[in-house]
Design an enzyme around this catalytic site. Structure first.
Site, PDB file in Angstrom:
ATOM      1  CE  LYS A  77     -14.719   9.596   2.816  1.00 46.27           C
ATOM      2  NZ  LYS A  77     -15.728   8.633   3.304  1.00 46.27           N
TER       3      LYS A  77
HETATM    4  O1  G3P Z   1     -15.842   4.797   3.639  1.00 50.74           O
HETATM    5  C1  G3P Z   1     -16.331   4.212   2.469  1.00 50.74           C
HETATM    6  C2  G3P Z   1     -17.300   3.143   2.820  1.00 50.74           C
HETATM    7  O2  G3P Z   1     -18.408   3.680   3.519  1.00 50.74           O
HETATM    8  C3  G3P Z   1     -17.795   2.363   1.615  1.00 50.74           C
HETATM    9  O3  G3P Z   1     -18.113   1.102   2.077  1.00 50.74           O
HETATM   10  O4  G3P Z   1     -19.126  -1.154   2.001  1.00 50.74           O
HETATM   11  O5  G3P Z   1     -20.168   0.768   0.705  1.00 50.74           O
HETATM   12  O6  G3P Z   1     -17.989  -0.220  -0.033  1.00 50.74           O
HETATM   13  P1  G3P Z   1     -18.899   0.075   1.137  1.00 50.74           P
END
Ligand code: G3P
Length: 217
Positions: free
Chosen positions: A83
């Site tokens: 990633k």
């Molecule tokens: O895969 C990316 C994810 O973990 C981010 O999620 O909710 O932190 O925007 P969030």
């Protein structure tokens, strides 16, 4: 549509596997930090559990540093997908890795032109963060539609992996748009099967069943 679990929590991953809803896993530094465990220990355990793609994120911000980390991460197993943040340096690293046949997931994507660059660099997956766009009153799922249109126009192989999923409607919209993957927090996975009319209907069935004459025991 493939369901990846967006988590570094092995307990959550095991639950999703038991439901047949874990085609892969995505982690990131914040998700790993939440576990309170060493990254290597978490990754070893996930690799032993999950046969599908497992995204492990580099933390260097220069291409050479990213490549160095990528080669170490790749040693954890064939499921590892590297990633990489969507930076110019990240695109340089993705280009090199794709030429070596190493799978990549370009993350922190917030625009369709960013996604176009990632595809041209040979990314295996692109991770547009829909929830974080919604958070600033932009339409995250519109970005998914735009990327899918561009990728279909030019037949890019890069798969659209909807990330920053916050609720079941994101999963529904991703599926309706034809996204390749949604990476979903287990808390959202847990909501997907639930519907109040299902619960009410079952309650009525079971109550009526009580009225059915039973065989003498
Ligand atoms: O895969 C990316 C994810 O973990 C981010 O999620 O909710 O932190 O925007 P969030």
């Amino acid at each position: 549509m493939q369901f990846f679990i967006d988590s570094a929590d092995v307990g959550e991953i095991k639950k999703a596997l038991a439901l047949g809803l874990c085609d892969g896993v995505t982690t990131n530094p914040s998700l790993v930090a939440k576990t309170g465990r060493r990254f290597a220990d978490v990754l070893k355990e996930i690799v032993a559990l999950v046969p599908g793609p497992i995204s492990a994120e580099v933390t260097a911000t220069d291409a050479e540093g990213m490549l160095k980390e990528a080669r170490e991460l790749a040693k954890f197993g064939p499921q590892i997908v590297i990633k990489v943040p969507l930076l110019v340096e990240g695109l340089r690293a993705v280009k090199a890795l794709s030429q070596e046949g190493v799978k990549t997931n370009v993350t922190l994507c917030f625009s369709a032109v960013q996604a176009l660059l990632a595809a041209k660099a040979g990314a295996t997956y692109i991770s547009p963060f829909v929830g974080r766009l919604d958070d600033i009153s932009q339409d995250g799922m519109q970005l998914i539609g735009d990327i899918l249109q561009i990728y279909r126009n030019y037949r890019f192989d890069t798969k659209v992996l909807v990330a920053s999923v916050r609720h079941p409607v994101h999963v529904l919209q991703a599926a309706k748009l034809g996204a390749d993957v949604a990476t979903i927090p287990f808390s959202v996975v847990d909501q997907l099967a639930k519907h109040p009319l299902t619960d009410a209907g079952l309650k009525k069935f079971l109550a009526d069943w009580e009225k059915v004459p039973k065989e003498a025991k």
